[in-house]
Design a protein around this motif. Structure first.
Motif, PDB file in Angstrom:
ATOM      1  N   LEU A  99       0.848  -1.184   0.000  1.00 42.27           N
ATOM      2  CA  LEU A  99       0.000   0.000   0.000  1.00 42.27           C
ATOM      3  C   LEU A  99       0.887   1.239   0.000  1.00 42.27           C
ATOM      4  O   LEU A  99       1.890   1.282   0.708  1.00 42.27           O
ATOM      5  CB  LEU A  99      -0.874  -0.015   1.262  1.00 42.27           C
ATOM      6  N   HIS A 100       0.526   2.233  -0.813  1.00 38.23           N
ATOM      7  CA  HIS A 100       1.225   3.521  -0.845  1.00 38.23           C
ATOM      8  C   HIS A 100       0.196   4.619  -0.619  1.00 38.23           C
ATOM      9  O   HIS A 100      -0.880   4.604  -1.212  1.00 38.23           O
ATOM     10  CB  HIS A 100       1.922   3.740  -2.189  1.00 38.23           C
ATOM     11  N   ALA A 101       0.553   5.556   0.253  1.00 35.49           N
ATOM     12  CA  ALA A 101      -0.324   6.705   0.523  1.00 35.49           C
ATOM     13  C   ALA A 101       0.505   7.980   0.526  1.00 35.49           C
ATOM     14  O   ALA A 101       1.715   7.949   0.774  1.00 35.49           O
ATOM     15  CB  ALA A 101      -1.022   6.539   1.870  1.00 35.49           C
ATOM     16  N   GLU A 102      -0.160   9.085   0.251  1.00 32.97           N
ATOM     17  CA  GLU A 102       0.474  10.405   0.296  1.00 32.97           C
ATOM     18  C   GLU A 102      -0.167  11.243   1.383  1.00 32.97           C
ATOM     19  O   GLU A 102      -1.389  11.204   1.566  1.00 32.97           O
ATOM     20  CB  GLU A 102       0.302  11.128  -1.046  1.00 32.97           C
ATOM     21  N   PHE A 103       0.678  11.992   2.064  1.00 34.29           N
ATOM     22  CA  PHE A 103       0.220  12.956   3.062  1.00 34.29           C
ATOM     23  C   PHE A 103       0.765  14.316   2.661  1.00 34.29           C
ATOM     24  O   PHE A 103       1.928  14.424   2.270  1.00 34.29           O
ATOM     25  CB  PHE A 103       0.741  12.596   4.462  1.00 34.29           C
ATOM     26  N   ARG A 104      -0.055  15.354   2.758  1.00 30.04           N
ATOM     27  CA  ARG A 104       0.371  16.713   2.425  1.00 30.04           C
ATOM     28  C   ARG A 104       0.412  17.559   3.684  1.00 30.04           C
ATOM     29  O   ARG A 104      -0.510  17.510   4.500  1.00 30.04           O
ATOM     30  CB  ARG A 104      -0.570  17.360   1.417  1.00 30.04           C
ATOM     31  N   SER A 105       1.480  18.368   3.803  1.00 25.36           N
ATOM     32  CA  SER A 105       1.586  19.265   4.956  1.00 25.36           C
ATOM     33  C   SER A 105       0.537  20.371   4.838  1.00 25.36           C
ATOM     34  O   SER A 105       0.105  20.726   3.737  1.00 25.36           O
ATOM     35  CB  SER A 105       2.996  19.853   5.067  1.00 25.36           C
ATOM     36  N   LYS A 106       0.168  20.901   5.962  1.00 25.36           N
ATOM     37  CA  LYS A 106      -0.925  21.879   6.026  1.00 25.36           C
ATOM     38  C   LYS A 106      -0.599  23.183   5.300  1.00 25.36           C
ATOM     39  O   LYS A 106      -1.414  23.711   4.572  1.00 25.36           O
ATOM     40  CB  LYS A 106      -1.256  22.151   7.494  1.00 25.36           C
ATOM     41  N   TRP A 107       0.573  23.730   5.509  1.00 25.05           N
ATOM     42  CA  TRP A 107       0.877  25.064   5.005  1.00 25.05           C
ATOM     43  C   TRP A 107       1.396  25.093   3.583  1.00 25.05           C
ATOM     44  O   TRP A 107       0.827  25.746   2.729  1.00 25.05           O
ATOM     45  CB  TRP A 107       1.856  25.777   5.940  1.00 25.05           C
ATOM     46  N   PHE A 108       2.484  24.405   3.308  1.00 27.61           N
ATOM     47  CA  PHE A 108       3.086  24.498   1.978  1.00 27.61           C
ATOM     48  C   PHE A 108       2.730  23.325   1.076  1.00 27.61           C
ATOM     49  O   PHE A 108       3.166  23.255  -0.061  1.00 27.61           O
ATOM     50  CB  PHE A 108       4.609  24.625   2.089  1.00 27.61           C
ATOM     51  N   ARG A 109       1.929  22.380   1.599  1.00 30.45           N
ATOM     52  CA  ARG A 109       1.455  21.239   0.813  1.00 30.45           C
ATOM     53  C   ARG A 109       2.584  20.306   0.370  1.00 30.45           C
ATOM     54  O   ARG A 109       2.511  19.680  -0.674  1.00 30.45           O
ATOM     55  CB  ARG A 109       0.628  21.697  -0.388  1.00 30.45           C
ATOM     56  N   PHE A 110       3.660  20.220   1.189  1.00 30.07           N
ATOM     57  CA  PHE A 110       4.730  19.272   0.914  1.00 30.07           C
ATOM     58  C   PHE A 110       4.167  17.860   0.985  1.00 30.07           C
ATOM     59  O   PHE A 110       3.313  17.567   1.824  1.00 30.07           O
ATOM     60  CB  PHE A 110       5.879  19.412   1.919  1.00 30.07           C
ATOM     61  N   VAL A 111       4.662  16.980   0.126  1.00 28.93           N
ATOM     62  CA  VAL A 111       4.158  15.605   0.076  1.00 28.93           C
ATOM     63  C   VAL A 111       5.145  14.656   0.754  1.00 28.93           C
ATOM     64  O   VAL A 111       6.342  14.710   0.502  1.00 28.93           O
ATOM     65  CB  VAL A 111       3.932  15.146  -1.385  1.00 28.93           C
ATOM     66  N   ASP A 112       4.599  13.797   1.612  1.00 32.84           N
ATOM     67  CA  ASP A 112       5.346  12.696   2.203  1.00 32.84           C
ATOM     68  C   ASP A 112       4.732  11.403   1.692  1.00 32.84           C
ATOM     69  O   ASP A 112       3.507  11.311   1.519  1.00 32.84           O
ATOM     70  CB  ASP A 112       5.263  12.714   3.733  1.00 32.84           C
TER      71      ASP A 112
END
Length: 149
Positions: A93-106
């Motif tokens: 499984l692969h998922a993406e998370f985005r930071s709140k302010w600058f929308r950086f992807v992890d």
């Protein structure tokens, strides 16, 4: 005049960061290679249960049940945390998370090993050097939710 120039520079830098974060494509090292997830880079913005060094290692999750049951439970927990599932194939499984302010992807990746009763996990930032422990905190929050389900 200096104040206006400073504000302009800050705006340009913020726009550049937003653009880079928003349009960053997934790294090529995602997925399973030889039954394992990719190793973390030398930077401190990645954790993995398949790493051996102190800076990057994190404990795998204990799990039991069929692949279908465990993946459903993982998906529920990840969605509850605000993640977006991008790939689900067999035990991976692969998922993406985005930071709140600058929308950086992890990127967060999981492999379920039904025979060993564990989920190996990797969470890494796509950009930058340090993540201030965000990926480790995310994995520990996912563990907490997974164990509650």
């Amino acid at each position: 005049m200096i104040y206006k120039l400073t504000v302009l520079i800050v705006i340009i830098c913020a726009a550049a960061l937003f653009t880079a974060a928003h349009f960053s494509s997934p790294p090529e090292n995602l997925g399973i290679t030889g039954g394992n997830l990719s190793l973390c880079p030398n930077s401190p913005n990645c954790v993995s249960s398949q790493e051996n060094d102190k800076e990057h290692t994190i404990q795998s999750f204990k799990a039991s049940g069929s692949n279908k049951q465990v993946m459903k439970k993982l998906r529920t927990c990840i969605k509850q945390m605000g993640g977006k599932i991008t790939t689900r194939s067999g035990p991976y499984l692969h998922a993406e998370f985005r930071s709140k302010w600058f929308r950086f992807v992890d990127d967060l990746e999981c492999i379920y090993n039904e025979a060993e009763g564990k989920i190996d996990i990797r969470s890494a930032a796509r950009l930058g050097y340090s993540d201030f422990g965000v990926n480790k905190k995310r994995v520990e929050e996912l563990r907490r939710l997974f164990e509650q389900e």
